[in-house]
Design a protein around this motif. Structure first.
Motif, PDB file in Angstrom:
ATOM      1  N   ILE A 341      27.558  -1.438  72.319  1.00 21.36           N
ATOM      2  CA  ILE A 341      28.968  -0.565  71.366  1.00 21.36           C
ATOM      3  C   ILE A 341      29.676  -0.449  71.965  1.00 21.36           C
ATOM      4  O   ILE A 341      31.302  -0.362  71.637  1.00 21.36           O
ATOM      5  CB  ILE A 341      28.009  -0.043  70.379  1.00 21.36           C
ATOM      6  CG1 ILE A 341      26.520   0.352  69.766  1.00 21.36           C
ATOM      7  CG2 ILE A 341      29.214   1.278  69.202  1.00 21.36           C
ATOM      8  CD1 ILE A 341      26.823  -0.901  68.825  1.00 21.36           C
ATOM      9  N   PRO A 342      29.615   0.552  72.665  1.00 21.26           N
ATOM     10  CA  PRO A 342      30.996   0.943  73.899  1.00 21.26           C
ATOM     11  C   PRO A 342      31.644  -0.449  74.681  1.00 21.26           C
ATOM     12  O   PRO A 342      32.912  -0.598  74.247  1.00 21.26           O
ATOM     13  CB  PRO A 342      30.244   1.879  74.922  1.00 21.26           C
ATOM     14  CG  PRO A 342      29.153   1.723  74.883  1.00 21.26           C
ATOM     15  CD  PRO A 342      28.721   1.242  73.737  1.00 21.26           C
ATOM     16  N   SER A 343      31.277  -1.278  75.073  1.00 18.28           N
ATOM     17  CA  SER A 343      31.870  -2.357  75.537  1.00 18.28           C
ATOM     18  C   SER A 343      32.617  -3.209  74.125  1.00 18.28           C
ATOM     19  O   SER A 343      33.734  -3.595  74.191  1.00 18.28           O
ATOM     20  CB  SER A 343      30.360  -3.398  76.051  1.00 18.28           C
ATOM     21  OG  SER A 343      29.479  -2.909  76.263  1.00 18.28           O
ATOM     22  N   VAL A 344      31.421  -3.194  72.330  1.00 17.27           N
ATOM     23  CA  VAL A 344      32.453  -4.131  72.064  1.00 17.27           C
ATOM     24  C   VAL A 344      33.898  -3.323  71.346  1.00 17.27           C
ATOM     25  O   VAL A 344      34.658  -3.691  71.867  1.00 17.27           O
ATOM     26  CB  VAL A 344      31.999  -3.754  70.490  1.00 17.27           C
ATOM     27  CG1 VAL A 344      32.897  -3.549  69.605  1.00 17.27           C
ATOM     28  CG2 VAL A 344      30.592  -5.117  71.034  1.00 17.27           C
ATOM     29  N   ILE A 345      33.929  -1.665  71.830  1.00 21.48           N
ATOM     30  CA  ILE A 345      34.824  -0.784  71.923  1.00 21.48           C
ATOM     31  C   ILE A 345      36.273  -1.459  72.900  1.00 21.48           C
ATOM     32  O   ILE A 345      36.789  -1.116  72.643  1.00 21.48           O
ATOM     33  CB  ILE A 345      34.325   1.167  71.771  1.00 21.48           C
ATOM     34  CG1 ILE A 345      33.766   1.172  70.007  1.00 21.48           C
ATOM     35  CG2 ILE A 345      35.868   1.790  71.445  1.00 21.48           C
ATOM     36  CD1 ILE A 345      32.858   2.216  69.819  1.00 21.48           C
ATOM     37  N   ILE A 346      35.631  -0.792  73.986  1.00 21.89           N
ATOM     38  CA  ILE A 346      36.271  -1.400  75.119  1.00 21.89           C
ATOM     39  C   ILE A 346      37.621  -2.829  74.504  1.00 21.89           C
ATOM     40  O   ILE A 346      38.611  -3.181  74.318  1.00 21.89           O
ATOM     41  CB  ILE A 346      35.658  -1.640  76.249  1.00 21.89           C
ATOM     42  CG1 ILE A 346      35.390  -0.440  76.317  1.00 21.89           C
ATOM     43  CG2 ILE A 346      36.969  -2.546  77.378  1.00 21.89           C
ATOM     44  CD1 ILE A 346      34.911  -0.418  77.859  1.00 21.89           C
TER      45      ILE A 346
END
Lengths: 567, 265
Positions: A341-346
């Motif tokens: 999830i944080p990877s997608v947000i980044i």
């Protein structure tokens, strides 16, 4: 502070100046990256043309001129080790972190300059030891960069050298990470509160924490494996081992899985050590070349922190095939999905920064833009590997190789190469040649995808990794032509680095001089120093007046952090 | 040298050796794995193409040019938030409805040992030793002191249960349609037991024995691959995985028993 002329060796060799150390790291890491790449070219020849003599240098390596399986395994282990521990990490953390973090927080130098020098030299010694392992009788370590026991414990003597070298490299990283954390936090310029840090500083500090917390277990594990090899202990050796029909004379009672846990407890955060500095670099390049504020600065910061934290609780997804039951695997699958999830947000925040921009297609921006889709491929292909059911088929196949190379090579390395073009004026006061830069970019961009994309196709067929000759298997033979294509592309990729290296060295003396200290019209503090910055960076202390990536609402002009007011 | 190169390039030019996609599957559980892999790749393609179109659109529309300046006002988009939530929900569904059930079935829902074929597979550098319990269905005792060139698993033939055991090297024969339980171990280093065509993979770790199971639905001749780097011969640690009809399988067992008797006599 005035400084008297220092002798050459003190100024450029045993320097305590973070900029010199940063460049030392950069040059050493470049050498190792090229060397690791060269090892892979040898292996790729063997993969494309199994058992065929290597042109020109083959006879110098082996009697027949073709790689032997022993040599192939050694090159494989050394390629991984050199690329990760001697190439990408020293480049991302050692070179970029060292050079930029003090400048971006407005510090004169690292908090502990002598520790910084020591960190480089311990790394250097570790690198020399690693290279010397090629000279060991029986060749270099050949148990993969993961060094799984019992294979690693019963393998040739070079494994001992490998472990010794790792102890040095880990120690170097620990020294460096302490320095980065203290510098970034303690030596901040006046007015630079945490939420005014450039994203690159956030990324480097998070990385430093990962190194600091994840590396000690591996250092401990390396010492335990050393003990197993040298002192006859059995931390990782179970009872009842029979090797080549002979009972192995060891105490036994150990467990090979213990190593895997200790190893991956480091090596998964290590993935984020590889990627986070690159994300930081890309953010700086993108926002400068978009001529607008970064979209979702806070979201980005929290995502990086969350990513760093989560990276400590996903390690066992590398071990789904080691007899993991339902409970444990459910936990690690869930954390693995969460970390996506944080990877997608980044990725999303960087992409949204482009909206409404005025995009300058400079060479660094080309690299940053190519980073986005290729890093996305690397990230997305992690999903089937993170779910146990799909991992059953794909685990330990070329699919895995394709996945992590997309993250590290077209991902991290592309970002860092962009970073070299971007900060080169800061390092040298001169620009790199743009035509050579574009040539480097386009050829690399096309070639690198031809190297790594077929890996997914081969992996889906089930071709195992680390195979000297896949044509032994029917499904290996049916995918063999991909290898010919990949190897050819890898060779083109190697050639494409020549203009880059040439550019990097010649531009130092002959490149176009920068017009002013802030040639890209960037906002962060490193551009407040002159280009190149003098010893101790800032003749007078700098002060920070606003968030990074600010632009005037009225004139739409850039507002660097270090300029007092609009005007 | 030039001949081999020419041959390799001939294959390339004739578009031979460019296969891709999942290999054929003869297992009863494989479809669930294949479905998951396929679904995931559609999802990944959707995200990637979506991002890609957006990226290219931005690069063209917002390129630096005369009369165009960047919009520096603070922005807020809420669409990404919903996309993000969509991704979370989708991933949760993958976990709960696809991955967890498959894994739970494979790890906990073992077939009945009485009606299954139970074999022990012991990996070594660089071979697969397949140990069948024989007619009595009981494995004989094994002892590492008995391991030698002709007795790769150290089977004790003195043991009454071990008299009829069959040990085959690199030939893994199973009857179609019957559940197979494998007790997987290793003698020396870690190997990776991989049946690409039955969607079976498990590390064989010395000092431990892991049970795993599968069931076949079609006959055919396939390969056992080693997935985990195990040393110099890793690349040729190939076994044969033959799914036979019950009749063929029974005949093979008979042949092996005959051979055993001859040996004993």
């Amino acid at each position: 502070m005035s400084h008297h002329e220092m002798p050459f060796w003190k100024k450029y060799i045993f320097s305590t100046d973070h900029k010199v150390i940063g460049l030392q790291y950069g040059i050493t890491a470049t050498f190792f990256l090229l060397f690791g790449f060269f090892l892979m070219i040898l292996m790729r020849w063997q993969l494309a043309y199994p058992g065929v003599e290597i042109p020109l240098i083959g006879k110098a390596l082996t009697e027949t001129g073709a790689l032997t399986p022993e040599l192939y395994n050694a090159l494989g282990a050394m390629h991984g080790t050199i690329m990760i521990f001697l190439g990408v990490v020293p480049m991302g953390v050692g070179a970029f972190g060292n050079y930029l973090v003090p400048l971006q927080v407005g510090a004169c130098d690292m908090a502990f300059p002598k520790l910084n020098m020591m960190s480089y030299w311990v790394y250097f010694v570790g690198g020399v030891i690693m290279m010397m392992s090629f000279l060991m009788p029986g060749g270099a370590a050949a148990s993969g960069w993961t060094s799984y026991p019992p294979l690693s414990v019963i393998s040739n003597n070079a494994q001992t050298v490998w472990l010794l070298s790792m102890v040095f490299l880990i120690t170097s990283s620990l020294l460096g990470s302490v320095n980065t954390i203290v510098t970034a936090i303690q030596l901040r310029a006046k007015g630079l509160n945490f939420m005014r840090w450039p994203i690159h500083v956030w990324a480097q500090v998070t990385t430093a924490f990962l190194l600091l917390l994840a590396f000690p277990p591996l250092e401990g594990a390396a010492i335990l494996q050393l003990a197993d090899r040298v002192f006859g202990s059995s931390f990782f050796l179970p009872s009842g081992l029979v090797v080549s029909g002979e009972k192995l004379g060891v105490a036994g009672g150990g467990n090979p899985l213990l190593w895997q846990h200790l190893f991956w407890f480091l090596a998964h955060p290590e993935v984020y050590v590889l990627i986070l500095p690159a994300v930081g670099v890309v953010c700086e390049i993108v926002t400068t070349n978009c001529r607008k504020p970064f979209y979702g600065y806070k979201t980005m910061v929290y995502s990086i922190l969350f990513l760093g934290f989560m990276s400590f609780v996903v390690w066992a997804h590398h071990m789904f095939m080691t007899g993991m039951g339902v409970t444990l695997s459910s936990f690690f699958q869930a954390t693995t999905m969460i970390i996506s999830i944080p990877s997608v947000i980044i990725l999303t925040t960087i992409l949204l920064t482009l909206w409404g921009a005025s995009i300058r297609f400079t060479v660094p921006m080309l690299f940053a833009m190519a980073f986005l889709p290729m890093f996305a491929i690397g990230g997305l292909t992690g999903l089937p590997l993170g779910l146990t059911a799909s991992d059953i088929h794909l685990h330990d196949t070329y699919y895995v190789i394709g996945h992590f190379h997309y993250v590290v090579a077209p991902g991290t390395l592309f970002a860092l190469m962009g970073g070299v073009y971007y900060w080169y004026p800061k390092f040298s006061g001169r620009h790199m040649n743009e035509f050579l830069g574009k040539l480097h970019f386009w050829v690399s961009f096309v070639a690198i995808n031809f190297v790594f994309m077929p890996m997914f196709l081969m992996g889906s067929k089930g071709v195992s990794r680390r195979m000297y000759d896949q044509t032994q298997y029917s499904y290996g033979a049916s995918t063999q032509s991909w290898n010919v294509v990949m190897s050819t592309a890898a060779f083109v990729l190697l050639l494409a680095q020549i203009p880059f290296i040439w550019n990097m060295f010649t531009a130092w003396k002959t490149g176009k001089k920068v017009q002013n200290d802030n040639p890209w019209e960037a906002t962060t503090l490193e551009w407040a120093a002159s280009s190149p910055p003098p010893h101790e960076n800032f003749p007078t202390p700098v002060e920070v007046y606003r968030n990074p990536y600010s632009y005037s609402a009225t004139t739409r002009k850039v507002l660097p952090q270090f300029i007092p007011q609009e005007g | 040298m030039m001949e081999q190169l020419a041959k390799a390039w001939q294959d390339v030019l004739n578009k031979r050796g460019f296969e891709y996609g999942l290999p054929s599957d003869v297992s009863t559980h494989g479809f669930a794995i294949d479905n998951l892999i396929t679904t995931l790749h559609y999802f990944m393609a959707l995200l990637f193409v979506g991002w890609g179109i957006y990226l290219v659109y931005c690069l063209v529309r917002f390129r630096e040019r005369e009369g165009h300046t960047a919009d520096v006002a603070p922005q807020h988009f809420s669409l990404p938030k919903y996309l993000e939530i969509g991704v979370v929900i989708f991933e949760a569904c993958l976990l709960v409805f696809f991955s967890y059930p498959v894994w739970a079935k494979l790890k906990t829902d073992f077939p009945d040992r009485e009606t299954s074929l139970v074999v022990r597979i012991t990996a070594e550098q660089f071979a697969w030793n397949i140990h069948y319990p024989g007619k009595d269905g009981k494995f004989g005792k094994t002892n590492i002191d008995l391991i030698d060139g002709t007795n790769p698993v150290g089977l004790d033939r003195e043991d009454p249960n071990g008299k009829d055991d069959i040990v085959s090297i690199n030939q893994f024969n199973v009857p179609v349609g019957k559940p197979v339980i494998v007790e997987l171990g290793a003698k020396d280093v870690i190997h990776g037991f991989f049946l690409p065509n039955a969607r079976v993979k498990h590390d064989a770790i010395p000092g431990m024995v892991f049970p795993l199971w599968f069931e076949t639905k079609e006959t055919g001749k396939f390969e056992i691959a080693c997935a985990q780097l195990c040393g110099v011969g890793h690349y040729r640690m190939k076994g044969y995985f033959n799914v036979l009809t019950q009749e063929e399988y029974d005949n093979w067992i008979l042949e092996e028993e005959e051979a055993l008797k001859e040996e004993g006599a």
